[in-house]
Design a protein around this motif. Structure first.
Motif, PDB file in Angstrom:
ATOM      1  N   PHE A  41       0.857  -1.195   0.000  1.00  0.00           N
ATOM      2  CA  PHE A  41       0.000   0.000   0.000  1.00  0.00           C
ATOM      3  C   PHE A  41       0.897   1.251   0.000  1.00  0.00           C
ATOM      4  O   PHE A  41       1.876   1.307   0.737  1.00  0.00           O
ATOM      5  CB  PHE A  41      -0.863  -0.021   1.259  1.00  0.00           C
ATOM      6  CG  PHE A  41      -2.113   0.812   1.210  1.00  0.00           C
ATOM      7  CD1 PHE A  41      -3.350   0.220   0.966  1.00  0.00           C
ATOM      8  CD2 PHE A  41      -2.064   2.189   1.450  1.00  0.00           C
ATOM      9  CE1 PHE A  41      -4.525   0.985   0.962  1.00  0.00           C
ATOM     10  CE2 PHE A  41      -3.230   2.961   1.442  1.00  0.00           C
ATOM     11  CZ  PHE A  41      -4.461   2.356   1.194  1.00  0.00           C
ATOM     12  N   PHE A  42       0.585   2.237  -0.836  1.00  0.00           N
ATOM     13  CA  PHE A  42       1.453   3.425  -0.904  1.00  0.00           C
ATOM     14  C   PHE A  42       1.554   4.080   0.476  1.00  0.00           C
ATOM     15  O   PHE A  42       0.611   3.995   1.277  1.00  0.00           O
ATOM     16  CB  PHE A  42       0.971   4.415  -1.972  1.00  0.00           C
ATOM     17  CG  PHE A  42      -0.112   5.376  -1.515  1.00  0.00           C
ATOM     18  CD1 PHE A  42      -1.447   5.009  -1.539  1.00  0.00           C
ATOM     19  CD2 PHE A  42       0.206   6.663  -1.076  1.00  0.00           C
ATOM     20  CE1 PHE A  42      -2.446   5.898  -1.126  1.00  0.00           C
ATOM     21  CE2 PHE A  42      -0.780   7.559  -0.661  1.00  0.00           C
ATOM     22  CZ  PHE A  42      -2.107   7.161  -0.688  1.00  0.00           C
ATOM     23  N   LYS A  43       2.692   4.689   0.736  1.00  0.00           N
ATOM     24  CA  LYS A  43       2.927   5.303   2.037  1.00  0.00           C
ATOM     25  C   LYS A  43       3.295   6.762   1.858  1.00  0.00           C
ATOM     26  O   LYS A  43       4.191   7.085   1.085  1.00  0.00           O
ATOM     27  CB  LYS A  43       4.041   4.549   2.773  1.00  0.00           C
ATOM     28  CG  LYS A  43       3.616   3.081   2.928  1.00  0.00           C
ATOM     29  CD  LYS A  43       4.602   2.179   3.559  1.00  0.00           C
ATOM     30  CE  LYS A  43       4.350   0.722   3.218  1.00  0.00           C
ATOM     31  NZ  LYS A  43       3.007   0.213   3.336  1.00  0.00           N
ATOM     32  N   ASP A 191       3.117   2.323   9.682  1.00  0.00           N
ATOM     33  CA  ASP A 191       3.167   3.329   8.616  1.00  0.00           C
ATOM     34  C   ASP A 191       1.782   3.881   8.262  1.00  0.00           C
ATOM     35  O   ASP A 191       1.678   4.959   7.682  1.00  0.00           O
ATOM     36  CB  ASP A 191       3.770   2.720   7.342  1.00  0.00           C
ATOM     37  CG  ASP A 191       5.240   3.078   7.163  1.00  0.00           C
ATOM     38  OD1 ASP A 191       5.640   4.176   7.581  1.00  0.00           O
ATOM     39  OD2 ASP A 191       5.977   2.234   6.601  1.00  0.00           O
ATOM     40  N   HIS A 192       0.742   3.115   8.557  1.00  0.00           N
ATOM     41  CA  HIS A 192      -0.596   3.539   8.156  1.00  0.00           C
ATOM     42  C   HIS A 192      -1.420   4.090   9.314  1.00  0.00           C
ATOM     43  O   HIS A 192      -2.632   4.270   9.176  1.00  0.00           O
ATOM     44  CB  HIS A 192      -1.305   2.400   7.420  1.00  0.00           C
ATOM     45  CG  HIS A 192      -0.577   2.017   6.169  1.00  0.00           C
ATOM     46  ND1 HIS A 192      -0.596   2.813   5.033  1.00  0.00           N
ATOM     47  CD2 HIS A 192       0.251   0.988   5.893  1.00  0.00           C
ATOM     48  CE1 HIS A 192       0.175   2.260   4.116  1.00  0.00           C
ATOM     49  NE2 HIS A 192       0.706   1.150   4.599  1.00  0.00           N
ATOM     50  N   GLY A 193      -0.738   4.360  10.462  1.00  0.00           N
ATOM     51  CA  GLY A 193      -1.416   5.116  11.510  1.00  0.00           C
ATOM     52  C   GLY A 193      -1.644   4.414  12.830  1.00  0.00           C
ATOM     53  O   GLY A 193      -2.464   4.884  13.621  1.00  0.00           O
ATOM     54  N   LEU A 196      -4.652   4.024  15.490  1.00  0.00           N
ATOM     55  CA  LEU A 196      -5.967   4.468  15.015  1.00  0.00           C
ATOM     56  C   LEU A 196      -5.794   5.569  13.972  1.00  0.00           C
ATOM     57  O   LEU A 196      -4.996   6.492  14.177  1.00  0.00           O
ATOM     58  CB  LEU A 196      -6.782   5.026  16.200  1.00  0.00           C
ATOM     59  CG  LEU A 196      -8.280   5.198  15.987  1.00  0.00           C
ATOM     60  CD1 LEU A 196      -8.975   3.834  15.972  1.00  0.00           C
ATOM     61  CD2 LEU A 196      -8.886   6.063  17.100  1.00  0.00           C
ATOM     62  N   ARG A 197      -6.525   5.472  12.866  1.00  0.00           N
ATOM     63  CA  ARG A 197      -6.492   6.519  11.846  1.00  0.00           C
ATOM     64  C   ARG A 197      -7.909   6.839  11.375  1.00  0.00           C
ATOM     65  O   ARG A 197      -8.828   6.027  11.535  1.00  0.00           O
ATOM     66  CB  ARG A 197      -5.661   6.102  10.643  1.00  0.00           C
ATOM     67  CG  ARG A 197      -6.440   5.208   9.680  1.00  0.00           C
ATOM     68  CD  ARG A 197      -5.710   4.934   8.380  1.00  0.00           C
ATOM     69  NE  ARG A 197      -5.387   6.147   7.645  1.00  0.00           N
ATOM     70  CZ  ARG A 197      -4.561   6.187   6.614  1.00  0.00           C
ATOM     71  NH1 ARG A 197      -3.978   5.066   6.206  1.00  0.00           N
ATOM     72  NH2 ARG A 197      -4.327   7.312   5.979  1.00  0.00           N
ATOM     73  N   VAL A 198      -8.038   7.982  10.742  1.00  0.00           N
ATOM     74  CA  VAL A 198      -9.291   8.344  10.109  1.00  0.00           C
ATOM     75  C   VAL A 198      -9.277   7.807   8.676  1.00  0.00           C
ATOM     76  O   VAL A 198      -8.251   7.888   7.992  1.00  0.00           O
ATOM     77  CB  VAL A 198      -9.475   9.878  10.077  1.00  0.00           C
ATOM     78  CG1 VAL A 198     -10.881  10.237   9.615  1.00  0.00           C
ATOM     79  CG2 VAL A 198      -9.195  10.492  11.435  1.00  0.00           C
ATOM     80  N   VAL A 209      -6.354  11.296   8.491  1.00  0.00           N
ATOM     81  CA  VAL A 209      -5.270  11.522   9.457  1.00  0.00           C
ATOM     82  C   VAL A 209      -4.897  10.221  10.186  1.00  0.00           C
ATOM     83  O   VAL A 209      -5.761   9.515  10.699  1.00  0.00           O
ATOM     84  CB  VAL A 209      -5.657  12.631  10.454  1.00  0.00           C
ATOM     85  CG1 VAL A 209      -4.617  12.786  11.555  1.00  0.00           C
ATOM     86  CG2 VAL A 209      -5.828  13.959   9.694  1.00  0.00           C
ATOM     87  N   LYS A 210      -3.579   9.948  10.179  1.00  0.00           N
ATOM     88  CA  LYS A 210      -3.039   8.747  10.809  1.00  0.00           C
ATOM     89  C   LYS A 210      -2.610   9.071  12.241  1.00  0.00           C
ATOM     90  O   LYS A 210      -2.490  10.220  12.619  1.00  0.00           O
ATOM     91  CB  LYS A 210      -1.838   8.257   9.993  1.00  0.00           C
ATOM     92  CG  LYS A 210      -2.185   8.041   8.503  1.00  0.00           C
ATOM     93  CD  LYS A 210      -1.114   7.290   7.747  1.00  0.00           C
ATOM     94  CE  LYS A 210      -0.008   8.176   7.224  1.00  0.00           C
ATOM     95  NZ  LYS A 210       0.888   7.437   6.277  1.00  0.00           N
ATOM     96  N   TRP A 211      -2.358   8.021  13.046  1.00  0.00           N
ATOM     97  CA  TRP A 211      -1.926   8.196  14.449  1.00  0.00           C
ATOM     98  C   TRP A 211      -2.813   9.244  15.119  1.00  0.00           C
ATOM     99  O   TRP A 211      -2.344  10.208  15.722  1.00  0.00           O
ATOM    100  CB  TRP A 211      -0.454   8.614  14.500  1.00  0.00           C
ATOM    101  CG  TRP A 211       0.404   7.778  13.604  1.00  0.00           C
ATOM    102  CD1 TRP A 211       0.731   6.460  13.780  1.00  0.00           C
ATOM    103  CD2 TRP A 211       1.023   8.184  12.364  1.00  0.00           C
ATOM    104  NE1 TRP A 211       1.510   6.034  12.726  1.00  0.00           N
ATOM    105  CE2 TRP A 211       1.708   7.066  11.857  1.00  0.00           C
ATOM    106  CE3 TRP A 211       1.072   9.381  11.655  1.00  0.00           C
ATOM    107  CZ2 TRP A 211       2.420   7.111  10.661  1.00  0.00           C
ATOM    108  CZ3 TRP A 211       1.775   9.423  10.468  1.00  0.00           C
ATOM    109  CH2 TRP A 211       2.447   8.304   9.986  1.00  0.00           C
TER     110      TRP A 211
END
Ligand code: MTE
Ligand code: MO
Length: 376
Positions: A41-43, A191-193, A196-198, A209-211
């Motif tokens: 998955f792109f980062k 890398d993807h949060g 928890l991420r939105v 928004v990640k993290w």
């Protein structure tokens, strides 16, 4: 080195920037599977990846009147129903490299793969905001409001990554905005949060928004640099001397997009039959209704076959993959392969880059062209 705590990454990724880490998968891997494997998955990170301790983690949610809830991970998972949605995320800068070929723009040189799809699992933002005391009526009563998000990743001055979305995007009927703790059935990767991420379906990557550390509802958009002074579109006439970020609206829903992932630009293909593959997606829950493919630069067209999930109208949050198998014209030494998608509102992609060129290189969605050589 503030980046020394970043997680390990898959070696197949094409790195655009190491610190902060920005990378996309090779285009042909992107359309091997409908859901993008987490490692591929792109980062897109603006800052170092924060190390978050799940035991002491609390999501802070500001309620009406300033009361702040602090929700632990077990509380979030226990109190609110789990919801799963397949959603495509696309960076505003996807395909920026094509804009730079017209005239240099400022930003990371993304190819066609700053876009990926996952099955996200988490709780609905709407449920969490309702628990904090917000309702569907708030919007009409108070005029336009915004749900603001703050990440736990911070720059050297201590400013956190932040963004916001309109209140109706979060609270409206059929809103599928998630606070996600799972990605393709796995715990959210760092890398993807993590933790928890939105996930804001149909909306530009930058608002996802990640993290996630904090959520609030405000009269104004997020004060973040990335909400106010970046991720906006401009006329090709605007340059760095004349640009005014205060007057352009922040990008939210993205326009219709498609690209060819196979064959690769400059490849040699055998005469006979050719299979062309790619992806197509549109913002705002508008499904893709058709993809047209040309092998002769756009003079003649064929309709590609769409594969993948067909989601509900108005809530088509994920891409369709497509393929076309067609005879190679017997006299052709070269092919100029082109694709263009049509979404549920009959929006189409512009045929060239020039009229949509902008100094930041965002919203690059012209017809995608790949030239290949025909030889045994
Ligand atoms: N959230 C935080 N906290 N920090 C970031 O740097 N980058 C944003 C968004 N959310 C970012 C963030 C941008 S510009 C994009 S395109 C997406 O995350 C990328 O998400 P991904 O890395 O999971 O693909
Ligand atoms: Mo982005």
């Amino acid at each position: 080195d503030p980046y020394s705590g970043d997680p390990p990454r898959h070696p197949a990724l094409k790195v655009n920037s190491l610190k902060p880490f920005n990378a996309e998968p090779p285009a042909e891997l992107l359309t091997e599977t409908y859901l993008t494997p987490n490692q591929l998955f792109f980062k897109r990170n603006h800052l170092p990846v924060p190390a978050v301790d799940p035991a002491s983690y609390r999501l802070r949610v500001e309620g009406p009147g300033g009361r702040v809830l602090a929700l632990s991970l077990p509380e979030l998972k226990g109190r609110f129903p789990k919801h799963e949605v397949t959603v495509t995320l696309q960076c505003a800068g996807n395909r920026r490299a094509e804009m730079s070929r017209v005239r240099q723009v400022k930003g990371l040189e993304w190819g066609v793969a700053a876009i990926s799809t996952a099955r996200w699992g988490g709780v609905r933002l709407r449920d969490v905001l309702a628990h904090a005391g917000y309702g569907e009526e708030e919007e009409e009563e108070a005029g336009e409001q915004h749900v603001c998000f703050e990440g736990l990743d911070k720059d050297l001055s201590g400013a956190a990554y932040g963004a916001s979305i309109p209140y109706r995007t979060a609270m409206g009927r059929g809103a599928d905005v998630l606070l996600a703790y799972e990605m393709n059935g796995e715990e959210l990767p760092r890398d993807h949060g993590y933790p928890l991420r939105v996930v804001v379906p149909g909306v530009v990557g930058a608002r996802n928004v990640k993290w996630l550390g904090r959520v609030s509802v405000r009269r104004e958009e997020s004060p973040s640099h990335w909400q106010r002074n970046d991720y906006k579109g401009f006329s090709p006439a605007v340059d760095w001397d004349t640009v005014d970020f205060t007057t352009a609206p922040a990008i939210q829903e993205l326009p219709v997009q498609s690209a060819i992932t196979e064959p690769a630009p400059g490849a040699t293909v055998p005469p006979g039959e050719l299979t062309v593959k790619g992806y197509a997606w549109s913002g705002g829950g508008r499904g893709v209704v058709r993809v047209d493919v040309s092998l002769d630069g756009g003079r003649t067209w064929r309709v590609a076959e769409l594969t993948g999930e067909e989601q509900r109208p108005g809530r088509a949050w994920a891409w369709r993959l497509w393929r076309l198998t067609a005879p190679v014209p017997p006299d052709a030494a070269e092919l100029d392969i082109v694709c263009k998608a049509v979404d549920a509102s009959y929006n189409v992609q512009p045929d060239t880059v020039e009229p949509i060129w902008n100094l930041r290189g965002v919203l690059s969605n012209a017809w995608h062209r790949v030239r290949v050589t025909v030889a045994e």
